[in-house]
Design a protein around this motif. Structure first.
Motif, PDB file in Angstrom:
ATOM      1  N   ARG A 233       0.809  -1.223   0.000  1.00 54.18           N
ATOM      2  CA  ARG A 233       0.000   0.000   0.000  1.00 54.18           C
ATOM      3  C   ARG A 233       0.843   1.276   0.000  1.00 54.18           C
ATOM      4  O   ARG A 233       0.315   2.379   0.066  1.00 54.18           O
ATOM      5  CB  ARG A 233      -0.935   0.012   1.219  1.00 54.18           C
ATOM      6  CG  ARG A 233      -2.108  -0.975   1.084  1.00 54.18           C
ATOM      7  CD  ARG A 233      -3.258  -0.562   1.986  1.00 54.18           C
ATOM      8  NE  ARG A 233      -2.925  -0.726   3.390  1.00 54.18           N
ATOM      9  CZ  ARG A 233      -3.160  -1.847   4.067  1.00 54.18           C
ATOM     10  NH1 ARG A 233      -3.735  -2.865   3.483  1.00 54.18           N
ATOM     11  NH2 ARG A 233      -2.835  -1.939   5.338  1.00 54.18           N
ATOM     12  N   VAL A 234       2.151   1.115  -0.047  1.00 55.12           N
ATOM     13  CA  VAL A 234       3.036   2.290   0.039  1.00 55.12           C
ATOM     14  C   VAL A 234       2.949   3.124  -1.235  1.00 55.12           C
ATOM     15  O   VAL A 234       2.859   2.593  -2.335  1.00 55.12           O
ATOM     16  CB  VAL A 234       4.494   1.806   0.240  1.00 55.12           C
ATOM     17  CG1 VAL A 234       5.482   2.919  -0.059  1.00 55.12           C
ATOM     18  CG2 VAL A 234       4.681   1.317   1.650  1.00 55.12           C
ATOM     19  N   SER A 235       2.964   4.461  -1.073  1.00 51.58           N
ATOM     20  CA  SER A 235       3.105   5.315  -2.268  1.00 51.58           C
ATOM     21  C   SER A 235       4.255   6.293  -2.021  1.00 51.58           C
ATOM     22  O   SER A 235       4.536   6.674  -0.883  1.00 51.58           O
ATOM     23  CB  SER A 235       1.807   6.053  -2.560  1.00 51.58           C
ATOM     24  OG  SER A 235       1.492   6.856  -1.471  1.00 51.58           O
ATOM     25  N   VAL A 236       4.902   6.693  -3.089  1.00 45.71           N
ATOM     26  CA  VAL A 236       6.126   7.488  -2.972  1.00 45.71           C
ATOM     27  C   VAL A 236       5.821   8.980  -2.966  1.00 45.71           C
ATOM     28  O   VAL A 236       5.041   9.463  -3.788  1.00 45.71           O
ATOM     29  CB  VAL A 236       7.074   7.132  -4.149  1.00 45.71           C
ATOM     30  CG1 VAL A 236       8.263   8.056  -4.174  1.00 45.71           C
ATOM     31  CG2 VAL A 236       7.510   5.693  -4.043  1.00 45.71           C
ATOM     32  N   SER A 237       6.450   9.706  -2.026  1.00 45.13           N
ATOM     33  CA  SER A 237       6.209  11.152  -1.924  1.00 45.13           C
ATOM     34  C   SER A 237       7.163  11.925  -2.843  1.00 45.13           C
ATOM     35  O   SER A 237       8.213  11.414  -3.239  1.00 45.13           O
ATOM     36  CB  SER A 237       6.424  11.598  -0.476  1.00 45.13           C
ATOM     37  OG  SER A 237       7.775  11.398  -0.127  1.00 45.13           O
ATOM     38  N   GLU A 238       6.812  13.165  -3.132  1.00 40.60           N
ATOM     39  CA  GLU A 238       7.663  14.031  -3.972  1.00 40.60           C
ATOM     40  C   GLU A 238       8.985  14.320  -3.258  1.00 40.60           C
ATOM     41  O   GLU A 238      10.037  14.407  -3.875  1.00 40.60           O
ATOM     42  CB  GLU A 238       6.937  15.348  -4.282  1.00 40.60           C
ATOM     43  CG  GLU A 238       5.786  15.222  -5.265  1.00 40.60           C
ATOM     44  CD  GLU A 238       6.208  14.595  -6.596  1.00 40.60           C
ATOM     45  OE1 GLU A 238       7.261  15.008  -7.132  1.00 40.60           O
ATOM     46  OE2 GLU A 238       5.508  13.674  -7.084  1.00 40.60           O
ATOM     47  N   GLU A 239       8.879  14.486  -1.963  1.00 39.67           N
ATOM     48  CA  GLU A 239      10.069  14.755  -1.144  1.00 39.67           C
ATOM     49  C   GLU A 239      11.079  13.608  -1.302  1.00 39.67           C
ATOM     50  O   GLU A 239      12.286  13.823  -1.418  1.00 39.67           O
ATOM     51  CB  GLU A 239       9.607  14.849   0.311  1.00 39.67           C
ATOM     52  CG  GLU A 239      10.616  15.456   1.255  1.00 39.67           C
ATOM     53  CD  GLU A 239      10.133  15.343   2.698  1.00 39.67           C
ATOM     54  OE1 GLU A 239       9.057  14.778   2.940  1.00 39.67           O
ATOM     55  OE2 GLU A 239      10.874  15.828   3.575  1.00 39.67           O
ATOM     56  N   TYR A 240      10.536  12.405  -1.335  1.00 38.94           N
ATOM     57  CA  TYR A 240      11.401  11.234  -1.469  1.00 38.94           C
ATOM     58  C   TYR A 240      12.096  11.208  -2.832  1.00 38.94           C
ATOM     59  O   TYR A 240      13.275  10.849  -2.937  1.00 38.94           O
ATOM     60  CB  TYR A 240      10.596   9.955  -1.259  1.00 38.94           C
ATOM     61  CG  TYR A 240      11.404   8.713  -1.537  1.00 38.94           C
ATOM     62  CD1 TYR A 240      12.420   8.333  -0.673  1.00 38.94           C
ATOM     63  CD2 TYR A 240      11.191   7.967  -2.687  1.00 38.94           C
ATOM     64  CE1 TYR A 240      13.194   7.219  -0.937  1.00 38.94           C
ATOM     65  CE2 TYR A 240      11.967   6.857  -2.972  1.00 38.94           C
ATOM     66  CZ  TYR A 240      12.969   6.484  -2.088  1.00 38.94           C
ATOM     67  OH  TYR A 240      13.741   5.386  -2.360  1.00 38.94           O
ATOM     68  N   LYS A 241      11.354  11.611  -3.868  1.00 38.44           N
ATOM     69  CA  LYS A 241      11.934  11.599  -5.220  1.00 38.44           C
ATOM     70  C   LYS A 241      13.163  12.531  -5.286  1.00 38.44           C
ATOM     71  O   LYS A 241      14.186  12.197  -5.880  1.00 38.44           O
ATOM     72  CB  LYS A 241      10.886  12.014  -6.251  1.00 38.44           C
ATOM     73  CG  LYS A 241       9.802  10.974  -6.457  1.00 38.44           C
ATOM     74  CD  LYS A 241       8.739  11.473  -7.419  1.00 38.44           C
ATOM     75  CE  LYS A 241       7.633  10.439  -7.553  1.00 38.44           C
ATOM     76  NZ  LYS A 241       6.499  10.933  -8.350  1.00 38.44           N
ATOM     77  N   VAL A 242      13.023  13.685  -4.668  1.00 39.27           N
ATOM     78  CA  VAL A 242      14.143  14.642  -4.633  1.00 39.27           C
ATOM     79  C   VAL A 242      15.316  14.018  -3.877  1.00 39.27           C
ATOM     80  O   VAL A 242      16.480  14.105  -4.291  1.00 39.27           O
ATOM     81  CB  VAL A 242      13.700  15.969  -3.953  1.00 39.27           C
ATOM     82  CG1 VAL A 242      14.870  16.930  -3.810  1.00 39.27           C
ATOM     83  CG2 VAL A 242      12.559  16.596  -4.729  1.00 39.27           C
TER      84      VAL A 242
END
Lengths: 360, 482
Positions: A233-242
């Motif tokens: 169920r995990v989704s990736v945040s924008e902060e993580y992408k950076v």
């Protein structure tokens, strides 16, 4: 003098007795019940899966000390690579498609191609010559696995080499104290020592590392999403992408984010070795999250360079290349490279089906 | 021959058998001579490499004999001056760097400790404390006794000869002696291959991080890595040295020698000076007898109205003694100054605090646990920072940072490491009390033979485990280099 000699004898005899008792005890606590090897326990920090404990250690330790099992099977399929391969290719799932061989996963988290080459060497060493033509290596490749040695191993020693040097098994890098047929007896002799190691891991280091990992990711780094009751169920945040972009730039150690030839050459070396030993090799071009593939300069560089090297691989012979790069969507990953558990089942089935067509 | 090598084990067994089968004083002396010679020669790669130390020993013997026959201050002075100059020359101290070097490679193993023994012999023979003439074989057996050759403990000749010269028959050891000796030896090896190895591993990790820091890195970061490195090195040194001593003292019992204890729980010391009464005790005692006492006596004679300056003379004596001890450890002047200043400030503080608080309050304060933990923490951290100059070149820091930065950092690190050490001391105390109680029960003489053996076997198992688990070589014995 007699009293000293007597005490020395009693001490040595008692020690031998205790050692023998613990040795027998290890067979009760850690009976050999499985016929395949799997380094998946390394990944238990990321999920709620119950850790499995092996007497021979985990990750690189399991590869070095547990590989004796390979000699007992007629035909082996050995998956190697880094953490993506550890999590992505599950032996129990793949095994459903394979009737003629046992699937093992000897991938080690945080590896590069140099370490994968060492795993291949160890597996070849453990496989009797007459069984090597029934040995099939699967190497999961992505640009992450091509991190240069200078960045990956600043101390000059890989995790596999560290494990090889432990317990006096190897004198120095690659120089074994035992003939390949004899090392398993030595490992068996070491069982009382290994059980202490394993208990220590179970009671102390596992909890310690898990706590450090949790604190680190919960409070110090923007990766809170990794701590979830269900990785599916995990989704990736924008902060993580950076964060990933910045981190990969730092880790890969290249100023202009180019992938050099060094680790590609290691892959060529592996295929030559496998070919010479009459074993087989399949290279799997692994998928990454699309958002990352679109943005990563490393990935672009990898795409540009890989064709040349893949052509060279084909020239060596007995090498198959499976392209899985674009078979997934962003939702199939819980970060930029690692598949969600449900995706692992998909990957494993896909690879299992291909292998079954190769008459396994 | 390293104490952790297989060869040493074999050597000990052969020596032990030879030691037990010889009868009579002369035979015993000769056998001991051969054992010591065999051990000593294991450190030399070539015959030529042994020549300087052999010449030093022969000269030293000649000077001891000279002091025996001519008891004049001038002869004493010349003898001491000569042995110290030869020693300094062979050890290549910087103050004799003007002299030409020997054109071949030679070994100076155990030379510092041989010097201590020789000075003790010359002075005591001169003063008449040693009345009998010392034969050459006895002299060599005393100076080069294989168990204490490398790093002590420094045994007085009077005590040594009582045990050594009285050996006319095989040894009579009780079961308790033997079990105690085995236990001590095994504990020593646990410290060397386990704890010392663990701390040197931690130290190398922290030290690497520390040196990778670039100029301009925040003070806090530098302090943290330096603090980690210095404390882990201190504990490495502690376990390395105490482990070695345990092995030596344990083997000594089996060979029929009661060697003096060199450590008395130094981590419990609540001041710098107290630390040195608990750490490397025989060295401290040697310096007190042959350096501090004569120096203070001389200063009392030289200074006018010395009665009025007793405290100042004492402070100066401590400063000079620890300056020399520091310089003996390493030619780095920083360590020498830090040890000298530490001793002097400690002495000043003792007098000052007595004046301010009075005897009664000081006694109450000393009985306070919290105060003691803080003092112990500050003592350990001060020493840990001081001995950092054993692994760190002061010039590296000097060129990297300004003097003010270094001074401020020193106190910051001292305070931080001191506070952490103080907390660690609380845990150490609890653990030590528990271990002590456990040890008492385990090593109780009434305990059955089986339980005693189980205790010894568990120690042996730990040694095997520790030596197999590490991929690094067993740490070298640090004091061997002094």
């Amino acid at each position: 003098m007699r009293i000293v000699a007597k005490q020395l004898f009693v001490l040595i005899f008692s020690f031998a007795l205790l050692y023998a008792v613990i040795w027998c005890f290890t067979y009760i606590v850690y009976p050999t019940t499985r016929n395949y090897l799997d380094t998946y326990q390394d990944a238990v920090y990321f999920s709620n899966d119950k850790p499995e404990y092996y007497l021979y250690g985990r990750g690189a330790g399991l590869v070095v000390r547990g590989r004796g099992l390979l000699a007992e099977n007629v035909s082996n399929i050995v998956v190697t690579g880094a953490s993506t391969s550890v999590e992505g290719f599950r032996p129990p799932v793949m095994q459903k498609y394979i009737t003629n061989g046992i699937v093992h996963n000897l991938s080690i988290g945080a590896s590069n191609m140099t370490q994968v080459g060492q795993v291949v060497d160890l597996v070849l060493e453990a496989t009797p010559e007459d069984k090597r033509n029934n040995l099939h290596f699967i190497v999961g490749v992505s640009y992450v696995l091509l991190r240069p040695d200078s960045e990956m191993w600043p101390g000059g020693v890989t995790n596999v080499e560290t494990e090889m040097l432990k317990y006096g098994m190897y004198k120095s890098k690659g120089e074994s104290r035992f003939r390949s047929a004899h090392y398993k007896y030595f490992i068996s002799f070491l069982r009382p020592i290994l059980i202490v190691d394993e208990l220590f891991r179970r009671v102390v280091t596992d909890h310690l590392f898990k706590t450090i990992w949790y604190i680190n990711n919960k409070w110090l780094r923007p990766m809170q999403f990794l701590i979830s009751d269900n990785l599916n169920r995990v989704s990736v945040s924008e902060e993580y992408k950076v964060y990933v972009d910045r981190e990969m730039h730092r880790r890969m150690g290249s100023v202009n984010d180019e992938i050099g030839d060094e680790q590609f050459e290691r892959l060529i070396d592996i295929s030559k070795k496998v070919h010479q030993s009459s074993a087989k090799l399949t290279v799997v071009d692994l998928p990454l999250a699309k958002w990352h593939m679109l943005k990563s300069k490393h990935f672009a560089s990898y795409q540009k360079n890989k064709m040349h090297f893949f052509e060279r691989l084909k020239e060596i012979g007995t090498v198959n290349i499976i392209d899985m790069q674009y078979m997934n969507n962003d939702d199939d990953f819980y970060d930029f490279a690692h598949p969600k558990p449900q995706t692992s089942v998909q990957w494993s089935s896909y690879l299992g089906e291909i292998l079954s067509k190769m008459k396994y | 021959m390293s104490f952790t090598s297989f060869h040493f084990g074999l050597f000990v067994i052969i020596s032990f058998i030879a030691n037990n089968y010889c009868r009579g004083k002369t035979t015993y002396g000769l056998v001991a001579f051969l054992i010591n010679l065999a051990f000593f020669s294991s450190f030399f790669d070539t015959l030529l490499g042994a020549v300087p130390i052999v010449i030093f020993l022969i000269t030293a013997y000649f000077l001891v004999v000279l002091s025996f026959y001519i008891k004049k201050p001038f002869v004493l002075f010349i003898s001491l001056f000569a042995v110290m100059m030869i020693f300094s020359y062979l050890k290549k101290y910087t103050f004799v760097s003007w002299s030409p070097e020997l054109p071949f490679v030679y070994t100076v193993i155990g030379m510092s400790y041989i010097l201590f023994r020789v000075i003790h012999l010359i002075v005591d023979v001169y003063e008449g404390s040693i009345k009998d003439k010392i034969g050459f074989i006895d002299f060599i057996n005393y100076c080069c006794f294989f168990l204490v050759l490398v790093s002590g403990p420094i045994v007085r000749y009077q005590d040594f000869s009582l045990q050594y010269l009285s050996k006319e028959s095989s040894l009579l050891l009780s079961r308790e002696d033997v079990v105690g000796a085995f236990s001590r030896i095994l504990t020593g090896y646990i410290k060397i291959v386990g704890l010392s190895a663990l701390f040197i591993f931690l130290f190398s990790t922290f030290n690497q991080e520390y040196w990778q820091l670039k100029v301009g890195t925040g003070g806090k970061v530098v302090a943290v890595w330096f603090g980690y490195a210095s404390v882990t090195y201190f504990f490495h040194l502690y376990f390395n040295f105490t482990g070695y001593m345990d092995v030596v003292i344990g083997l000594g019992i089996l060979f029929g020698y009661r060697l003096p204890e060199n450590f008395n729980k130094p981590l419990l010391a609540s001041s710098f000076l107290e630390f040195w009464t608990r750490w490397h005790i025989t060295l401290s005692e040697w310096f007190r007898t042959y350096f501090f006492n004569p120096l203070v006596k001389w200063l009392n004679g030289v200074v006018k109205d010395s009665n009025k300056h007793v405290v100042s003379i004492g402070i100066l004596g401590y400063f000079a003694t620890f300056l020399v001890i520091g310089y003996w450890h390493t030619p780095s002047i920083c360590l020498a100054i830090l040890l000298g200043v530490g001793a002097a400030v400690n002495k000043i503080f003792q007098g000052f605090s007595k004046q301010i608080f009075g005897k009664k309050r000081m006694k109450r304060l000393n009985g306070n646990d919290f105060f003691n933990y803080i003092c112990r923490g500050l003592t350990i951290s001060y020493l840990a920072i001081s001995i950092a100059f054993l692994w760190m070149d002061y010039r590296e820091i000097y060129f990297k940072y300004s003097f003010v930065w270094i001074a401020v950092s020193f106190f910051m690190i001292w305070a931080v490491v001191g506070a952490v050490s103080a907390m660690a001391m609380v845990i150490y105390d609890k653990l030590a009390r528990f271990a002590n109680r456990f040890h008492l029960v385990i090593e109780n003489q009434s305990l059955s033979c089986m339980a005693t053996n189980a205790w010894l076997v568990s120690k042996l198992f730990i040694i095997l485990y520790a030596s197999l688990i590490t991929i690094n070589p067993t740490p070298a014995f640090i004091y061997m280099g002094f």
